[in-house]
Design an enzyme around this catalytic site. Structure first.
Site, PDB file in Angstrom:
ATOM      1  N   ARG A 207       0.850  -1.208   0.000  1.00  0.00           N
ATOM      2  CA  ARG A 207       0.000   0.000   0.000  1.00  0.00           C
ATOM      3  C   ARG A 207       0.878   1.248   0.000  1.00  0.00           C
ATOM      4  O   ARG A 207       0.622   2.207  -0.729  1.00  0.00           O
ATOM      5  CB  ARG A 207      -0.913  -0.002   1.224  1.00  0.00           C
ATOM      6  N   PHE A 222     -11.570  -5.358  -5.145  1.00  0.00           N
ATOM      7  CA  PHE A 222     -11.411  -6.331  -4.046  1.00  0.00           C
ATOM      8  C   PHE A 222     -10.860  -5.579  -2.829  1.00  0.00           C
ATOM      9  O   PHE A 222      -9.798  -5.892  -2.302  1.00  0.00           O
ATOM     10  CB  PHE A 222     -10.471  -7.478  -4.439  1.00  0.00           C
ATOM     11  N   ASP A 243     -16.166  -4.112  -3.553  1.00  0.00           N
ATOM     12  CA  ASP A 243     -16.051  -5.425  -2.924  1.00  0.00           C
ATOM     13  C   ASP A 243     -17.416  -6.100  -2.997  1.00  0.00           C
ATOM     14  O   ASP A 243     -18.443  -5.425  -2.989  1.00  0.00           O
ATOM     15  CB  ASP A 243     -15.586  -5.325  -1.470  1.00  0.00           C
ATOM     16  N   SER A 244     -17.404  -7.438  -3.057  1.00  0.00           N
ATOM     17  CA  SER A 244     -18.682  -8.153  -3.170  1.00  0.00           C
ATOM     18  C   SER A 244     -19.348  -8.337  -1.808  1.00  0.00           C
ATOM     19  O   SER A 244     -20.501  -8.752  -1.738  1.00  0.00           O
ATOM     20  CB  SER A 244     -18.456  -9.521  -3.818  1.00  0.00           C
ATOM     21  N   ASP A 291      -6.592  -6.727  -6.088  1.00  0.00           N
ATOM     22  CA  ASP A 291      -6.098  -7.549  -4.971  1.00  0.00           C
ATOM     23  C   ASP A 291      -7.121  -8.639  -4.657  1.00  0.00           C
ATOM     24  O   ASP A 291      -7.746  -8.623  -3.589  1.00  0.00           O
ATOM     25  CB  ASP A 291      -5.839  -6.656  -3.746  1.00  0.00           C
ATOM     26  N   CYS A 331      -2.404 -13.747  -4.319  1.00  0.00           N
ATOM     27  CA  CYS A 331      -2.003 -14.390  -3.060  1.00  0.00           C
ATOM     28  C   CYS A 331      -2.181 -15.901  -3.142  1.00  0.00           C
ATOM     29  O   CYS A 331      -2.208 -16.584  -2.129  1.00  0.00           O
ATOM     30  CB  CYS A 331      -2.762 -13.809  -1.875  1.00  0.00           C
TER      31      CYS A 331
HETATM   32  N1  SAH Z   1      -7.393  -5.313  -0.871  1.00  0.00           N
HETATM   33  C1  SAH Z   1      -7.801  -5.722   0.456  1.00  0.00           C
HETATM   34  C2  SAH Z   1      -7.810  -7.221   0.647  1.00  0.00           C
HETATM   35  C3  SAH Z   1      -8.636  -7.982  -0.368  1.00  0.00           C
HETATM   36  S1  SAH Z   1      -9.122  -9.569   0.118  1.00  0.00           S
HETATM   37  C4  SAH Z   1      -6.896  -5.026   1.467  1.00  0.00           C
HETATM   38  O1  SAH Z   1      -5.936  -4.346   1.080  1.00  0.00           O
HETATM   39  O2  SAH Z   1      -7.152  -5.172   2.658  1.00  0.00           O
HETATM   40  C5  SAH Z   1     -10.181 -10.010  -1.170  1.00  0.00           C
HETATM   41  C6  SAH Z   1     -11.565  -9.367  -1.122  1.00  0.00           C
HETATM   42  O3  SAH Z   1     -12.220  -9.682  -2.355  1.00  0.00           O
HETATM   43  C7  SAH Z   1     -12.493  -9.838  -0.022  1.00  0.00           C
HETATM   44  O4  SAH Z   1     -12.901  -8.735   0.740  1.00  0.00           O
HETATM   45  C8  SAH Z   1     -13.715 -10.447  -0.757  1.00  0.00           C
HETATM   46  O5  SAH Z   1     -14.938 -10.080  -0.134  1.00  0.00           O
HETATM   47  C9  SAH Z   1     -13.619  -9.807  -2.106  1.00  0.00           C
HETATM   48  N2  SAH Z   1     -14.156 -10.546  -3.259  1.00  0.00           N
HETATM   49  C10 SAH Z   1     -14.058 -11.868  -3.538  1.00  0.00           C
HETATM   50  N3  SAH Z   1     -14.582 -12.128  -4.767  1.00  0.00           N
HETATM   51  C11 SAH Z   1     -15.008 -10.938  -5.270  1.00  0.00           C
HETATM   52  C12 SAH Z   1     -15.611 -10.545  -6.504  1.00  0.00           C
HETATM   53  N4  SAH Z   1     -15.862 -11.428  -7.473  1.00  0.00           N
HETATM   54  N5  SAH Z   1     -15.901  -9.234  -6.680  1.00  0.00           N
HETATM   55  C13 SAH Z   1     -15.636  -8.335  -5.706  1.00  0.00           C
HETATM   56  N6  SAH Z   1     -15.050  -8.660  -4.533  1.00  0.00           N
HETATM   57  C14 SAH Z   1     -14.742  -9.935  -4.317  1.00  0.00           C
END
Ligand code: SAH
Length: 388
Positions: A207, A222, A243-244, A291, A331
């Site tokens: 970040r 995400f 985010d979903s 991410d 990841c």
């Molecule tokens: N970028 C974040 C961590 C991401 S973790 C940080 O810096 O803290 C991955 C995230 O993706 C989760 O919150 C999950 O809810 C979301 N997610 C999973 N599949 C998804 C999709 N198809 N569309 C949107 N979000 C999604």
């Protein structure tokens, strides 16, 4: 006679190569070991090799904790934990939330300890570590001055060990939300229900790196609790966070308000659909963060995962203005750096976009990688620049 596991020549080779896991097929026999016990490990001609945590359920029967003759007692664990904590102090992280113990890479296999201000969140991911928690928790409290310790023992991998999934307080009290700071951003974290142990602590340094390049209109995909989006809001004109999970989106909004960041808009969306939609609308961004969660949870899932990574990266490159930055992560342990790099290259070819690699990064330094143990290197983060 103490409990003993005799391993094969191949097991010995693996141990010598630096890997602490001995699989069932490399164990000749185990005598006197109850589930989660610390057992002596011996090789050919009963040569003593060290001590290990024994599991009677997992394919990983032994997790080696010490080499040679050293005895494994309370003082031993204290020394290990002290070393892990001393290293984090030496990093002088600009945050009150970070990882104190990263399992194998701290020679404490299958143990995770994250610090959120005065609260510690622990995960014991093997029978051996589960059994050791009553020994380890008082030492951790003594070394850190924590006022509460929460066991987030709900990861699915515990089922492979025949352990139940449960969340419980092991010491003191743990409030429903804990206030922490990461660089300039303040968060309210829910250690009881948040993903992982509450936050994605492994992305802290990525970040910061992203903040060196980000500008203009930012799309944070995400976003979870807004880790990237909130960090970048200070250098961006506006941030759209996706985010979903409705719960995650509510937390982004809450934490944006808490930090007085009025230029962050969070909405619930499926990133795959939304990127397609933004493309149809001819939307453009100066910075995009991808991410996603691990698309490849196992080897069989790799081809589909690669297709997923390619799709989102291809679309993100199309949505970027020339000169814009793509901060893109994976990841999935099963997709290694070379495979991820190849996917990014293919996305650049298919989007007719010349792209340079500005930085190639990994998980933060408080989540170290142990050489010889590839499983400890899981997070890849490329910062790319779209030239034209
Ligand atoms: N970028 C974040 C961590 C991401 S973790 C940080 O810096 O803290 C991955 C995230 O993706 C989760 O919150 C999950 O809810 C979301 N997610 C999973 N599949 C998804 C999709 N198809 N569309 C949107 N979000 C999604």
């Amino acid at each position: 006679m103490s409990a003993t596991a005799r391993i094969t020549a191949r097991g010995e080779d693996r141990l010598r190569a630096g890997h602490p896991w001995i699989y069932r097929s490399d164990v000749r026999d185990v005598t006197g070991g109850s589930p989660g016990a610390i057992v002596r490990v011996t090789g050919a001609k009963d040569k003593p090799l060290g001590h290990a945590l024994f599991s009677d359920q997992s394919q990983i029967v032994l997790r080696v904790v010490s080499r040679g003759d050293a005895s494994v007692d309370g003082a031993f664990w204290r020394t290990r934990l002290e070393a892990a904590i001393r290293f984090r102090k030496a990093l002088e992280l600009d945050a009150t939330a970070f990882r104190l113990v990263h399992g194998e890479a701290d020679l404490l296999p299958s143990l995770i300890v994250d610090r959120y201000a005065d609260v510690l969140v622990v995960q014991a991911l093997s029978q051996g570590m589960d059994r050791l928690l009553p020994t380890l928790v008082p030492i951790l409290v003594d070394l850190t001055g924590a006022t509460g310790v929460l066991a987030r023992n709900d990861p699915k991998v515990r089922l492979l060990e025949g352990l139940e999934q449960k969340v419980e307080v092991l010491f003191g009290s743990v409030p429903p939300t804990v206030a922490v700071r990461e660089g300039p951003v303040a968060y309210d974290v829910d250690p009881w229900h948040g993903q992982k142990t509450g936050l994605f602590l492994d992305q802290r340094e990525n970040r910061d790196a992203a903040a060196r390049y980000a500008r203009g209109r930012v799309l944070d995909c995400f976003s979870y609790n807004g880790g990237f989006g909130l960090r970048l809001a200070g250098v961006a004109s506006e941030v759209d966070a996706l985010d979903s999970s409705a719960d995650a989106v509510a937390r982004i909004a809450h934490n944006a308000a808490r930090n007085g960041l009025a230029n962050v808009k969070a909405r619930e969306a499926n990133v795959f659909d939304e990127l397609r939609h933004l493309e149809r609308e001819n939307a453009r961004f100066d910075t995009i963060v991808l991410d996603p969660p691990a698309f490849a949870k196992n080897k069989a899932a790799v081809p589909k995962a690669l297709a997923g990574y390619k799709e989102i990266n291809l679309r993100a490159l199309r949505l970027l203005n020339p000169g814009g930055y793509l901060v893109t992560c994976s990841c999935s342990y099963n997709v290694d750096e070379a495979m991820f790099g190849q996917v990014l290259y293919e996305a650049s070819v298919d989007s007719h976009t010349p792209v340079t690699v500005v930085e190639k990064r990994m998980q933060g330094r408080d989540h170290p990688v142990l050489l010889g143990v590839p499983e400890t290197y899981y997070l890849k983060c490329f910062i790319l620049r779209k030239l034209a």
